[in-house]
Enzyme design. Structure first.
Site, mmCIF file in Angstrom:
data_model
loop_
_atom_site.group_PDB
_atom_site.id
_atom_site.type_symbol
_atom_site.label_atom_id
_atom_site.label_comp_id
_atom_site.label_asym_id
_atom_site.label_seq_id
_atom_site.Cartn_x
_atom_site.Cartn_y
_atom_site.Cartn_z
ATOM 1 N N HIS A 5 -5.906 10.172 -7.414
ATOM 2 C CA HIS A 5 -5.550 9.384 -8.596
ATOM 3 C C HIS A 5 -5.974 10.107 -9.877
ATOM 4 C CE1 HIS A 5 -3.860 5.495 -7.330
ATOM 5 N NE2 HIS A 5 -4.540 5.682 -6.210
ATOM 6 N N ALA B 130 0.839 -1.193 0.000
ATOM 7 C CA ALA B 130 0.000 0.000 0.000
ATOM 8 C C ALA B 130 0.876 1.247 0.000
ATOM 9 C CB ALA B 130 -0.917 -0.005 1.219
ATOM 10 N N THR C 288 -11.253 0.524 -10.685
ATOM 11 C CA THR C 288 -12.054 -0.501 -10.010
ATOM 12 C C THR C 288 -12.641 -0.024 -8.685
ATOM 13 O OG1 THR C 288 -10.123 -1.418 -8.865
ATOM 14 C CG2 THR C 288 -10.647 -2.338 -11.036
ATOM 15 N N GLN D 188 -3.589 12.995 -10.816
ATOM 16 C CA GLN D 188 -2.248 12.683 -11.310
ATOM 17 C C GLN D 188 -2.259 12.033 -12.690
ATOM 18 O OE1 GLN D 188 -0.650 10.116 -8.208
ATOM 19 N NE2 GLN D 188 -0.884 8.300 -9.476
#
Length: 197
Positions: A49, A10, A34, A52
């Site tokens: 996310h 992680a 997902t 970026q």
């Protein structure tokens, strides 16, 4: 067509590295997200996310029915596909199953694992049949504390076995350790253990 598998712990930098590889492979990239937003922490992760990723990339939010990707123009118009990530996909399937993992039979768990495995393999096949470069991101779940509850144990075990299957179907594989990529596999060549290991 090729499969690149990026795995690590992680927050190890897996996604950042996988996105770098996707940029190397193609300009037209489809990102398969997902994650399902269930709380503020997940919403924050999804936002980061998105920020970026290059704005030119297409995004589909999906974790199942990959055989239907051929019906999406985002898929047909892309040269590379990146899915992030397999362990989130597995968690979604486990949640969707409505199984009580403390009480259900191991046969039910095995059936669920087979269903998830077939789904992941179908993604590899649809990309292979349509000449797409595929980048797969997943978490290494087997190096931490052993979960003290059934669902956590099943999740760890299913993740480990599916990761192993992906690794054997991959052309390239990288392990990300604290932001540093370690190449594990290149065009079908894997490190061989000594015979007496």
């Amino acid at each position: 067509m090729s499969v690149t598998f990026v795995i690590g712990g992680a927050r190890s930098g897996k996604s950042t590295f996988a996105e770098m590889k996707a940029k190397e492979y193609a300009e037209n990239v489809l990102y398969l997200a997902t994650a399902v937003v269930t709380d503020q922490a997940m919403a924050d992760r999804v936002r980061k996310h998105k920020e970026q990723r290059p704005k030119s990339w297409s995004t589909l939010e999906m974790y199942r029915d990959f055989k239907n990707l051929v019906n999406f123009p985002e898929f047909t118009n892309s040269d590379a596909i990146m899915i992030d990530c397999i362990t989130t996909l597995i968690g979604n399937f486990m949640f969707d199953s409505k199984l009580d993992f403390d009480l259900c039979s191991i046969e039910k768990v095995n059936e669920l694992e087979e269903k998830i495995t077939l789904e992941v393999m179908s993604l590899i096949e649809v990309c292979n049949c349509n000449n797409k470069k595929l980048i797969i991101v997943s978490n290494e779940t087997g190096m931490g504390v052993v979960p003290s509850y059934y669902m956590g144990n099943y999740f760890r075990d299913i993740s480990g076995r599916i990761n192993s299957k992906i690794s054997h179907r991959s052309d390239f594989m990288y392990f990300i350790f604290s932001g540093i990529p370690i190449k594990l596999k290149h065009k079908g060549e894997m490190v061989k253990w000594p015979q007496d290991f």
